[in-house]
Design an enzyme around this catalytic site. Structure first.
Site, PDB file in Angstrom:
ATOM      1  N   SER A 164       0.853  -1.181   0.000  1.00  0.00           N
ATOM      2  CA  SER A 164       0.000   0.000   0.000  1.00  0.00           C
ATOM      3  C   SER A 164       0.893   1.237   0.000  1.00  0.00           C
ATOM      4  O   SER A 164       2.088   1.144   0.305  1.00  0.00           O
ATOM      5  CB  SER A 164      -0.863  -0.013   1.263  1.00  0.00           C
ATOM      6  OG  SER A 164      -1.517   1.219   1.433  1.00  0.00           O
ATOM      7  N   TYR A 177      -1.951  -0.619  10.459  1.00  0.00           N
ATOM      8  CA  TYR A 177      -2.091  -0.948   9.035  1.00  0.00           C
ATOM      9  C   TYR A 177      -0.861  -0.472   8.265  1.00  0.00           C
ATOM     10  O   TYR A 177      -0.326  -1.184   7.415  1.00  0.00           O
ATOM     11  CB  TYR A 177      -3.371  -0.307   8.493  1.00  0.00           C
ATOM     12  CG  TYR A 177      -3.735  -0.678   7.072  1.00  0.00           C
ATOM     13  CD1 TYR A 177      -3.906  -2.003   6.690  1.00  0.00           C
ATOM     14  CD2 TYR A 177      -3.941   0.315   6.116  1.00  0.00           C
ATOM     15  CE1 TYR A 177      -4.252  -2.334   5.384  1.00  0.00           C
ATOM     16  CE2 TYR A 177      -4.297  -0.002   4.815  1.00  0.00           C
ATOM     17  CZ  TYR A 177      -4.457  -1.330   4.452  1.00  0.00           C
ATOM     18  OH  TYR A 177      -4.798  -1.643   3.153  1.00  0.00           O
TER      19      TYR A 177
HETATM   20  P1  NAD Z   1     -12.042  -5.936   1.064  1.00  0.00           P
HETATM   21  O1  NAD Z   1     -12.273  -5.575   2.493  1.00  0.00           O
HETATM   22  O2  NAD Z   1     -13.069  -5.598   0.034  1.00  0.00           O
HETATM   23  O3  NAD Z   1     -11.744  -7.494   0.954  1.00  0.00           O
HETATM   24  C1  NAD Z   1     -10.951  -8.188   1.873  1.00  0.00           C
HETATM   25  C2  NAD Z   1     -11.420  -9.638   1.861  1.00  0.00           C
HETATM   26  O4  NAD Z   1     -10.570 -10.371   2.756  1.00  0.00           O
HETATM   27  C3  NAD Z   1     -12.857  -9.818   2.364  1.00  0.00           C
HETATM   28  O5  NAD Z   1     -13.614 -10.546   1.418  1.00  0.00           O
HETATM   29  C4  NAD Z   1     -12.701 -10.579   3.668  1.00  0.00           C
HETATM   30  O6  NAD Z   1     -13.749 -11.509   3.901  1.00  0.00           O
HETATM   31  C5  NAD Z   1     -11.391 -11.300   3.445  1.00  0.00           C
HETATM   32  N1  NAD Z   1     -10.758 -11.691   4.707  1.00  0.00           N
HETATM   33  C6  NAD Z   1     -10.690 -10.971   5.861  1.00  0.00           C
HETATM   34  N2  NAD Z   1     -10.080 -11.696   6.806  1.00  0.00           N
HETATM   35  C7  NAD Z   1      -9.751 -12.882   6.242  1.00  0.00           C
HETATM   36  C8  NAD Z   1      -9.116 -14.054   6.727  1.00  0.00           C
HETATM   37  N3  NAD Z   1      -8.673 -14.142   7.996  1.00  0.00           N
HETATM   38  N4  NAD Z   1      -8.955 -15.101   5.889  1.00  0.00           N
HETATM   39  C9  NAD Z   1      -9.399 -15.027   4.610  1.00  0.00           C
HETATM   40  N5  NAD Z   1     -10.023 -13.962   4.091  1.00  0.00           N
HETATM   41  C10 NAD Z   1     -10.191 -12.896   4.907  1.00  0.00           C
HETATM   42  O7  NAD Z   1     -10.606  -5.286   0.706  1.00  0.00           O
HETATM   43  P2  NAD Z   1     -10.023  -4.782  -0.686  1.00  0.00           P
HETATM   44  O8  NAD Z   1     -10.239  -3.324  -0.777  1.00  0.00           O
HETATM   45  O9  NAD Z   1     -10.464  -5.671  -1.796  1.00  0.00           O
HETATM   46  O10 NAD Z   1      -8.462  -4.992  -0.412  1.00  0.00           O
HETATM   47  C11 NAD Z   1      -7.728  -6.117  -0.854  1.00  0.00           C
HETATM   48  C12 NAD Z   1      -6.262  -5.911  -0.500  1.00  0.00           C
HETATM   49  O11 NAD Z   1      -5.780  -4.694  -1.064  1.00  0.00           O
HETATM   50  C13 NAD Z   1      -6.003  -5.792   1.010  1.00  0.00           C
HETATM   51  O12 NAD Z   1      -4.764  -6.394   1.304  1.00  0.00           O
HETATM   52  C14 NAD Z   1      -5.923  -4.312   1.227  1.00  0.00           C
HETATM   53  O13 NAD Z   1      -5.194  -4.017   2.388  1.00  0.00           O
HETATM   54  C15 NAD Z   1      -5.207  -3.900  -0.036  1.00  0.00           C
HETATM   55  N6  NAD Z   1      -5.331  -2.482  -0.399  1.00  0.00           N
HETATM   56  C16 NAD Z   1      -6.533  -1.927  -0.675  1.00  0.00           C
HETATM   57  C17 NAD Z   1      -6.588  -0.599  -1.036  1.00  0.00           C
HETATM   58  C18 NAD Z   1      -7.897   0.059  -1.354  1.00  0.00           C
HETATM   59  O14 NAD Z   1      -7.889   1.269  -1.603  1.00  0.00           O
HETATM   60  N7  NAD Z   1      -9.000  -0.670  -1.390  1.00  0.00           N
HETATM   61  C19 NAD Z   1      -5.422   0.161  -1.118  1.00  0.00           C
HETATM   62  C20 NAD Z   1      -4.207  -0.435  -0.829  1.00  0.00           C
HETATM   63  C21 NAD Z   1      -4.174  -1.771  -0.487  1.00  0.00           C
END
Ligand code: NAD
Length: 281
Positions: A164, A177
């Site tokens: 990130s 985070y």
């Molecule tokens: P999201 O919250 O939509 O999805 C995360 C998924 O992980 C969910 O479906 C949840 O059920 C699952 N999850 C949670 N705990 C879990 C566990 N213990 N075992 C298995 N699955 C589990 O998040 P997103 O926005 O799709 O983000 C995906 C990745 O991208 C993450 O690593 C997030 O930190 C990273 N990220 C997102 C952004 C953003 O702007 N959305 C930016 C930088 C990084």
């Protein structure tokens, strides 16, 4: 409209954790479109199944599996099922991750007054901090232990982690985070070196600011107008806008393509509209 990408993943088995979520479900769809057989792993099996159904209905090959990335037996069971259903795994995308309110301060800066009724740094809950650290860091390390074992020596095998912007410079309010994503960037480099003699490449993408369920409440007021924080982000993004999930796809497919990125190893690729390059001046 979904862009077309010229990467061929025909016959590859791609495992994605967190695939019931906003971003990784999109990744799964794109791999399927590029010919891969995709395994969608998530704690939320129903969400993963919904996306797998969408992919299968569109003519792709997908399976959903319930998996907790923090419990090794759960990951091992998912792996066994994936190999039985789809074949040996070529690519692992460690997508599960996220922040939690219990590890988030209300204030950006600590002040000497005006902190009544605020959750400050001193109020952060140890369990909340452990939760965020574990979900992001251990939740990347444990699936890597389970899936990389059989990738050793497998032609074209590779791993993609999700870091990130806060992995480079921490964002205010979210110390756990930010620290956990910095750990993922560091671990990506460590793994790339560690597996360099056995043919497993390891890279990461570092998404900039995208709108998703995870950050919607931080970015928009209830009436839909951008929050002060959202305006700050936009002012610090030279391209002047939030990213779209589909704009991560080019980087994702490139880094995991065994031909296009055959000598790319241990990089953390920012996909951020220039945010990371900009000092604000
Ligand atoms: P999201 O919250 O939509 O999805 C995360 C998924 O992980 C969910 O479906 C949840 O059920 C699952 N999850 C949670 N705990 C879990 C566990 N213990 N075992 C298995 N699955 C589990 O998040 P997103 O926005 O799709 O983000 C995906 C990745 O991208 C993450 O690593 C997030 O930190 C990273 N990220 C997102 C952004 C953003 O702007 N959305 C930016 C930088 C990084």
């Amino acid at each position: 409209m979904t862009k077309q990408h010229a990467h061929d993943f025909k016959g590859k088995v791609v495992v994605l954790t967190g695939a019931g979520g906003v971003l990784v479900s999109e990744f799964a769809k794109q791999y399927a479109q590029a010919g891969a057989k995709v395994a969608l792993l998530d704690l939320n099996e129903e969400a993963a199944q919904g996306y797998a159904d969408e992919i299968n209905n569109a003519g792709g090959t997908a399976r959903a599996y319930k998996c907790n990335v923090l419990e090794k037996p759960s990951i091992e069971a998912a792996k066994e099922a994936v190999v039985k259903d789809l074949g040996e795994v070529d690519i692992l995308v460690n997508g599960a991750g996220g922040n939690n309110a219990r590890a988030t301060t209300d204030n950006e800066f600590h002040e000497t007054e005006g902190l009544e009724d605020m959750k400050t740094f001193f109020d952060l809950d140890q369990d909340g901090i452990s939760f965020v650290f574990n979900l992001n860091f251990l939740g990347t390390l444990l699936p890597t232990q389970v899936f990389a074992k059989d990738m050793v020596g497998r032609k074209g095998a590779n791993i993609l982690n999700i870091s990130s912007m806060n992995g480079f410079t921490p964002l205010t309010k979210i110390p756990a985070y930010s620290g956990a994503k910095a750990a993922i960037s560091n671990f990506t480099e460590w793994l790339a070196v560690h597996f360099s003699h056995v043919g497993i490449r390891v890279n990461a993408i570092a998404p900039g600011f995208l709108v998703s369920n995870q950050n919607r409440a931080l970015l928009f007021n209830e009436d839909g107008t951008p929050t002060a924080r959202a305006n700050k982000i936009l002012n610090n993004t030279p391209m002047g806008r939030f990213g779209e999930a589909e704009e991560l796809i080019g980087g994702l497919l490139f880094l995991t393509d065994e031909h296009a990125a055959s000598f790319v190893n241990g990089v953390v690729l920012p996909i951020d509209g220039g945010f990371n390059a900009y000092s604000g001046v």
